[in-house]
Design an enzyme around this catalytic site. Structure first.
Site, PDB file in Angstrom:
ATOM      1  N   HIS A  18       0.953  -0.924   0.622  1.00 19.24           N
ATOM      2  CA  HIS A  18       0.048  -0.232  -0.226  1.00 19.24           C
ATOM      3  C   HIS A  18       0.989   1.504   0.198  1.00 19.24           C
ATOM      4  CE1 HIS A  18      -3.917  -1.890   0.838  1.00 19.24           C
ATOM      5  NE2 HIS A  18      -3.257  -3.371   1.110  1.00 19.24           N
ATOM      6  N   ASP A 115      -6.464   5.717   0.962  1.00 19.50           N
ATOM      7  CA  ASP A 115      -6.373   4.003   1.250  1.00 19.50           C
ATOM      8  C   ASP A 115      -7.202   3.945   1.208  1.00 19.50           C
ATOM      9  OD1 ASP A 115      -4.430   1.678   0.982  1.00 19.50           O
ATOM     10  OD2 ASP A 115      -6.002   1.492   1.784  1.00 19.50           O
ATOM     11  N   SER A 357       4.073  -6.332  -7.612  1.00 12.97           N
ATOM     12  CA  SER A 357       5.421  -6.680  -8.588  1.00 12.97           C
ATOM     13  C   SER A 357       4.952  -7.026 -10.087  1.00 12.97           C
ATOM     14  CB  SER A 357       4.929  -7.952  -8.087  1.00 12.97           C
ATOM     15  OG  SER A 357       5.534  -8.096  -6.205  1.00 12.97           O
ATOM     16  N   GLY A 375      -5.152 -13.267  -0.311  1.00 15.59           N
ATOM     17  CA  GLY A 375      -6.293 -12.127  -0.766  1.00 15.59           C
ATOM     18  C   GLY A 375      -6.660 -11.732  -2.499  1.00 15.59           C
TER      19      GLY A 375
HETATM   20  N1  UDP Z   1       9.702  -5.658  -2.430  1.00 17.89           N
HETATM   21  C1  UDP Z   1      10.792  -5.321  -3.014  1.00 17.89           C
HETATM   22  N2  UDP Z   1      12.090  -6.238  -2.115  1.00 17.89           N
HETATM   23  C2  UDP Z   1      11.703  -7.674  -1.630  1.00 17.89           C
HETATM   24  C3  UDP Z   1       9.810  -7.826  -1.145  1.00 17.89           C
HETATM   25  C4  UDP Z   1       9.251  -6.863  -1.563  1.00 17.89           C
HETATM   26  O1  UDP Z   1      11.241  -4.768  -3.128  1.00 17.89           O
HETATM   27  O2  UDP Z   1      12.036  -8.521  -1.106  1.00 17.89           O
HETATM   28  C5  UDP Z   1       8.602  -4.852  -3.198  1.00 17.89           C
HETATM   29  C6  UDP Z   1       8.140  -5.619  -4.910  1.00 17.89           C
HETATM   30  O3  UDP Z   1       8.843  -4.402  -5.683  1.00 17.89           O
HETATM   31  C7  UDP Z   1       6.469  -4.227  -4.245  1.00 17.89           C
HETATM   32  C8  UDP Z   1       6.171  -4.278  -3.139  1.00 17.89           C
HETATM   33  O4  UDP Z   1       7.517  -5.021  -2.162  1.00 17.89           O
HETATM   34  O5  UDP Z   1       6.828  -2.937  -4.745  1.00 17.89           O
HETATM   35  C9  UDP Z   1       5.199  -5.451  -2.908  1.00 17.89           C
HETATM   36  O6  UDP Z   1       3.984  -5.215  -3.004  1.00 17.89           O
HETATM   37  P1  UDP Z   1       3.067  -6.631  -3.710  1.00 17.89           P
HETATM   38  O7  UDP Z   1       1.783  -5.696  -4.273  1.00 17.89           O
HETATM   39  O8  UDP Z   1       3.866  -7.144  -5.211  1.00 17.89           O
HETATM   40  O9  UDP Z   1       2.564  -7.080  -2.718  1.00 17.89           O
HETATM   41  P2  UDP Z   1       2.448  -7.926  -0.871  1.00 17.89           P
HETATM   42  O10 UDP Z   1       4.009  -7.931  -0.886  1.00 17.89           O
HETATM   43  O11 UDP Z   1       1.953  -6.303  -0.617  1.00 17.89           O
HETATM   44  O12 UDP Z   1       1.870  -8.534  -0.880  1.00 17.89           O
END
Ligand code: UDP
Ligand code: UDP
Length: 458
Positions: A18, A115, A357, A375
């Site tokens: 977020h 949000d 991602s 989710g």
């Molecule tokens: N991310 C990162 N490094 C990590 C893990 C995640 O840069 O080791 C970043 C990824 O590039 C993305 C965000 O964290 O921008 C994760 O958001 P996403 O919506 O993909 O998944 P969530 O973590 O919310 O499940």
């Protein structure tokens, strides 16, 4: 404030998934000469969030920082153990205290972008202040369609059909519906039920997506096929990763990638908050060995980084770790995902389909093997598959219950890396993403429209 300058307040909720798009939006607004105030709930749930906020403010000292201190919250009343969901609830219960805080901002805000998890509690605040307000939806347009059509489903758990029919978009299979919606007492279900019928109260919805990936959903939303009550939907993506997100420290992953052949490496990561069971972690290790590919695998043992205690070798197991080291790189730390996806050695991404991602993979033209876990991720995986960004082995289920064996994982990775899935059309998507971002592209058009609208408030 100089005449005509718009001042936008940004209010994200918890979790990197977020926070990150809100900060990317902030950078875009600054580029369009807006003034920005960032209001972040404090303290953050994860270390990754607090570090990102610090790096953001170091790069953009002109952004006003407001720490939103939450009121005491009895977590036992919330029916969840998930620290991010608990934080959502805690922010919701503190939201009424935002009125004086937002009212004291000077010069006054032209608009508030907040949000999705704050819909019901923010309404009295914006009504008191007569503040134009916009939701930044941090998932796909398809997921937003599902959310906005939600009031029309009598009761998701009573639905007998195999899929939910939403006007204007391909049906959503029952199996893709977030499981928490089946428990009417879950925080997630309560939020959906309370909030999804109130979208008309807001001036617009911003989504980090683009027509090249989600044309059908965007059209259905724009033409109000999904719901007559929708405010305008602005597709302002794809958001590009920013400089402040880069890790400054010595980066072992890029050094290792530099030594690998073009397109040879599969990157495996399940985002910022998905921890697999030990059993599943070991099957993934086995699968990677069986795939015959080089790999860069990010292991997570706990949903929140502050709680990670055990080392990589302990989590993966010494014997398996020894074998893995010969073929790839395994880490148990935060990585610079954008740098990895942008590296020429990376040819595929085993991805949980967190929306950020997915967008990052599209921007970098990296194909996905979707393995949704929680989710909204199955609904996003549908976008990946239908949009030609990757493949999805649907019978794998979500990682919590069913164990997926290494043999299957290895086979699917091989298929993805060998381009055996004919529906993947990466080049087209990457081109569409670039076009949306280019001069005169949709991103620019949407921002101009928004800024014109915000200026009218003065
Ligand atoms: N991310 C990162 N490094 C990590 C893990 C995640 O840069 O080791 C970043 C990824 O590039 C993305 C965000 O964290 O921008 C994760 O958001 P996403 O919506 O993909 O998944 P969530 O973590 O919310 O499940
Ligand atoms: N668009 C949007 N929100 C809007 C209007 C348009 O996201 O409120 C996007 C839409 O997805 C499309 C692009 O802007 O890709 C151009 O839209 P427009 O209505 O100008 O042209 P059309 O796509 O109908 O030819």
């Amino acid at each position: 404030m100089a005449e005509g300058v718009v001042h936008v307040g940004l209010l994200p909720n918890a979790g990197m998934g977020h926070l990150t798009p809100f900060l990317r939006l902030a950078a875009l607004l600054l580029k369009h000469n807006c003034k920005v105030t960032l209001i972040t709930p404090q303290p953050t749930v994860s270390l990754a969030e607090s570090e990102l906020i610090s790096r953001f403010h170091s790069q953009f000292p002109q952004v006003t920082r407001i720490d939103f201190h939450l009121l005491p919250f009895d977590a036992t009343s919330a029916n969840s153990t998930d620290p991010i969901f608990l934080r959502f609830e805690s922010v919701r219960r503190s939201a009424h205290s935002l009125s004086p805080l937002l009212d004291s901002i000077s010069p006054p805000l032209s608009a508030l972008v907040f949000d999705l998890t704050l819909i019901s509690p923010i309404i009295p605040v914006i009504e008191t202040l007569s503040l134009p307000s916009f939701i930044l939806f941090t998932s796909s347009a398809r997921m937003f369609s599902f959310f906005s059509y939600f009031p029309s489903f009598a009761n998701v758990s009573d639905h007998n059909h195999d899929s939910l029919v939403i006007p204007g978009i391909p049906p959503v299979p029952r199996s893709s519906i977030p499981p928490l919606l089946r428990d009417p007492n879950s925080i997630f279900a309560r939020m959906f039920t309370e909030d999804s019928g109130k979208l008309r109260k807001f001036n617009g919805i911003l989504i980090n997506t683009f027509a090249g990936l989600e044309a059908e959903s965007l059209e259905a939303l724009r033409e109000r096929k999904v719901s007559k009550e929708l405010p305008p939907v602005f597709a302002i993506g794809p958001f590009e990763p920013c400089e402040f997100e880069r890790l400054k420290k010595e980066n072992s992953t890029s050094k290792w990638l530099d030594d690998q052949p073009q397109g040879s490496v599969v990157f495996v990561s399940f985002g910022s908050r998905t921890a697999m069971r030990r059993e599943q972690i070991r099957e993934i290790g086995d699968g990677l060995l069986r795939s015959g590919c080089k790999f860069l695998w990010v292991v997570k043992d706990k949903p929140i980084d502050r709680e990670e205690k055990e080392g990589l070798e302990q989590v993966v197991g010494h014997e398996l770790m020894d074998k893995l080291k010969e073929k790839g790189l395994v880490v148990k730390t935060w990585v610079d995902q954008n740098e990895i996806l942008g590296h020429g050695a990376v040819g595929g991404f085993v991805c949980h389909c967190g929306w950020n991602s997915v967008i990052e993979a599209a921007l970098n033209g990296v194909k996905i093997l979707a393995w949704p876990q929680h989710g909204d991720q199955k609904i996003n995986a549908e976008v990946v598959e239908m949009g030609g960004l990757g493949m999805w082995v649907k019978d794998w289920g979500r990682g919590e219950k069913d164990l997926v064996k290494g043999e299957e994982i290895g086979k699917a990775i091989r298929q993805m890396m060998n381009n055996e899935s004919p529906k993947i059309s990466l080049f087209k998507i990457q081109e569409a993403a670039r076009k949306a971002l280019g001069v005169g592209g949709n991103c620019q058009i949407m921002f101009q429209r928004l800024i014109e609208e915000w200026k009218k408030k003065d």
